[in-house]
Motif scaffolding. Structure first.
Motif, PDB file in Angstrom:
ATOM      1  N   SER A  53       1.859   9.181  -6.986  1.00  0.00           N
ATOM      2  CA  SER A  53       1.391  10.476  -6.163  1.00  0.00           C
ATOM      3  C   SER A  53       1.353  11.589  -6.856  1.00  0.00           C
ATOM      4  O   SER A  53       1.012  12.646  -6.870  1.00  0.00           O
ATOM      5  CB  SER A  53       2.278  10.788  -4.928  1.00  0.00           C
ATOM      6  N   GLY A  73      -3.180  -4.833  -2.386  1.00  0.00           N
ATOM      7  CA  GLY A  73      -2.788  -3.381  -1.414  1.00  0.00           C
ATOM      8  C   GLY A  73      -2.177  -2.840  -2.662  1.00  0.00           C
ATOM      9  O   GLY A  73      -2.774  -1.131  -2.556  1.00  0.00           O
ATOM     10  N   TYR A  74      -1.517  -2.420  -3.426  1.00  0.00           N
ATOM     11  CA  TYR A  74      -0.913  -2.052  -4.125  1.00  0.00           C
ATOM     12  C   TYR A  74      -1.542  -1.522  -5.388  1.00  0.00           C
ATOM     13  O   TYR A  74      -1.851  -0.197  -5.687  1.00  0.00           O
ATOM     14  CB  TYR A  74       0.609  -2.688  -4.811  1.00  0.00           C
ATOM     15  N   ILE A  95       0.836  -1.035  -0.329  1.00  0.00           N
ATOM     16  CA  ILE A  95      -0.220   0.241  -0.341  1.00  0.00           C
ATOM     17  C   ILE A  95       0.734   1.086   0.312  1.00  0.00           C
ATOM     18  O   ILE A  95       0.301   2.646  -0.688  1.00  0.00           O
ATOM     19  CB  ILE A  95      -1.015  -0.267   1.484  1.00  0.00           C
ATOM     20  N   ALA A 143      -4.122   1.040  -3.660  1.00  0.00           N
ATOM     21  CA  ALA A 143      -3.308   2.762  -3.143  1.00  0.00           C
ATOM     22  C   ALA A 143      -3.170   3.055  -4.016  1.00  0.00           C
ATOM     23  O   ALA A 143      -3.173   4.540  -4.547  1.00  0.00           O
ATOM     24  CB  ALA A 143      -2.334   1.901  -2.602  1.00  0.00           C
ATOM     25  N   ARG A 174      -6.715   4.849  -6.725  1.00  0.00           N
ATOM     26  CA  ARG A 174      -7.166   5.908  -4.766  1.00  0.00           C
ATOM     27  C   ARG A 174      -8.011   6.395  -5.287  1.00  0.00           C
ATOM     28  O   ARG A 174      -8.812   6.772  -4.446  1.00  0.00           O
ATOM     29  CB  ARG A 174      -6.244   6.127  -3.454  1.00  0.00           C
ATOM     30  N   GLY A 214       2.733   1.756  -3.648  1.00  0.00           N
ATOM     31  CA  GLY A 214       1.372   2.612  -3.999  1.00  0.00           C
ATOM     32  C   GLY A 214       1.243   4.193  -4.425  1.00  0.00           C
ATOM     33  O   GLY A 214       0.676   4.692  -5.598  1.00  0.00           O
ATOM     34  N   CYS A 215       0.660   3.976  -3.262  1.00  0.00           N
ATOM     35  CA  CYS A 215       0.931   5.640  -3.567  1.00  0.00           C
ATOM     36  C   CYS A 215       1.749   6.480  -2.741  1.00  0.00           C
ATOM     37  O   CYS A 215       1.716   7.197  -3.371  1.00  0.00           O
ATOM     38  CB  CYS A 215      -0.021   5.745  -1.015  1.00  0.00           C
TER      39      CYS A 215
END
Length: 387
Positions: free
Chosen positions: A24, A55-56, A16, A59, A62, A19-20
């Motif tokens: 970004s 999760g990746y 996660i 995120a 998102r 990924g975030c």
């Protein structure tokens, strides 16, 4: 790593974070995505691999729920459903191809990477780690893509720490010497802040305002001014004549987004207009699935929404220059970019209409992706967005 819930939760949390951070909207952070292959490879079970993948991807994407809610003027639930549905192909591919046999993991991951880069799975192949090639190997072109592929394979083997250190070295060197893509001489990308009204206001005054904007940005010899996706609204003979007359006596060429409608659906376009007239320059290969591209509607005899021409017109010609156009969603996935670059365009033109992404990083991610690919192949880049 032990096969317990804590280990799985830790891997998912790290995925996660990757990924975030990677997605970004900051181009130099794209290499953080390279943590995903290693996390996937050291997952102790198939369930853990699926959790890491979910999760990746969730995120990285998102911003989708809020964007969908804004686009449809609805609550978050439709966006949340679409968010989860969009993740299915990424999670399924990486879960199915995961294996406990170490010797097979490199080929399995390579297969997953290829599947998520081309249709049909690649239709929702966002957040592909290979995009980081432009940051690690700027100017290397296809050799850089090959080096990135080799690096990704190395990250899923037992020598992944050595591969990670080598890639980190390239990352640090690139960050220290980073430069933006070259600007094409005489080309001007115009960013607008007209919100949802762009392309939806059919009034003459809107067209006149856009013409005035073009004139204010046109400078140099034989200037080309690029306007965002959907800027002109519906492409009709009347709009063509209006713009051709407005450009009479100038050497300005305008590239702008428009929509061409017929009885079966519509095409999302780029048109080119000069004092000599206007023409359709480019038809979008991959419109946004669900929101624009809705092929299932034809099953009930309804219009199909936006057409998808997956592998059509990867490059187009404008006054002897080869352009690699990318409209909006095409900047988030892999194959339209690589298909265009395979034909060695002189300039990459990236446009979008991101009014519905307010409060998210989607437009910033699109820009970062376009910059990364342009730097990998050392191509001039022209960007135009509406927000």
């Amino acid at each position: 790593m032990r096969r317990d819930p804590f280990a799985i939760a830790l891997l998912a949390a790290l995925a996660i974070f990757a990924g975030c951070a990677a997605w970004s909207g900051h181009v130099l952070l794209l290499p953080v995505a390279l943590a995903f292959p290693s996390l996937w490879s050291i997952a102790p079970t198939r369930l853990a691999a699926g959790s890491v993948s979910a999760g990746y991807f969730l995120a990285a994407s998102r911003g989708l729920p809020q964007g969908v809610a804004t686009f449809y003027a609805s609550d978050l639930w439709p966006g949340l459903v679409l968010w989860l549905v969009a993740s299915l192909s990424f999670v399924a591919v990486h879960t199915v191809l995961w294996t406990t046999v170490e010797a097979k993991r490199p080929l399995r991951y390579l297969a997953a990477a290829i599947l998520m880069a081309v249709p049909p799975f690649g239709i929702t192949g966002w957040a592909h780690p290979v995009t980081a090639a432009g940051v690690l190997f700027p100017g290397w072109g296809w050799w850089g893509l090959a080096a990135m592929t080799a690096g990704l394979i190395g990250l899923v083997t037992r020598i992944w720490p050595a591969a990670a250190i080598a890639l980190a070295g390239f990352w640090l060197w690139s960050a220290a010497t980073w430069t933006a893509p070259n600007l094409a001489e005489g080309w001007h990308g115009v960013d607008l802040e007209l919100g949802a009204s762009l392309g939806r206001d059919p009034g003459l005054q809107r067209q006149r305002d856009l013409i005035a904007t073009v004139r204010s940005h046109a400078s140099g010899s034989m200037p080309v001014v690029v306007l965002p996706e959907s800027a002109l609204g519906y492409w009709t003979p009347t709009v063509d004549r209006l713009w051709t007359k407005a450009l009479a006596g100038t050497d300005v060429t305008v590239i702008a987004g428009a929509t061409l409608v017929d009885a079966h659906g519509y095409n999302n376009l780029l048109v080119a207009i000069s004092s000599k007239g206007g023409r359709v320059l480019y038809r979008e290969r991959m419109p946004v699935p669900g929101a624009m591209w809705q092929p299932w509607r034809s099953w009930w005899g309804e219009t199909q929404g936006a057409r998808a021409d997956f592998f059509a017109n990867p490059v187009v010609d404008l006054d002897g220059r080869r352009l690699g156009p990318l409209i909006c969603y095409e900047q988030l996935i892999v194959w339209p970019v690589l298909q265009s670059l395979l034909h060695d365009p002189d300039i990459i033109v990236a446009v979008g209409n991101g009014w519905w992404t307010s409060g998210t990083s989607i437009v910033a991610i699109q820009r970062a992706n376009a910059v990364a690919w342009a730097r990998l192949f050392d191509k001039p880049l022209v960007i135009s967005f509406n927000t």
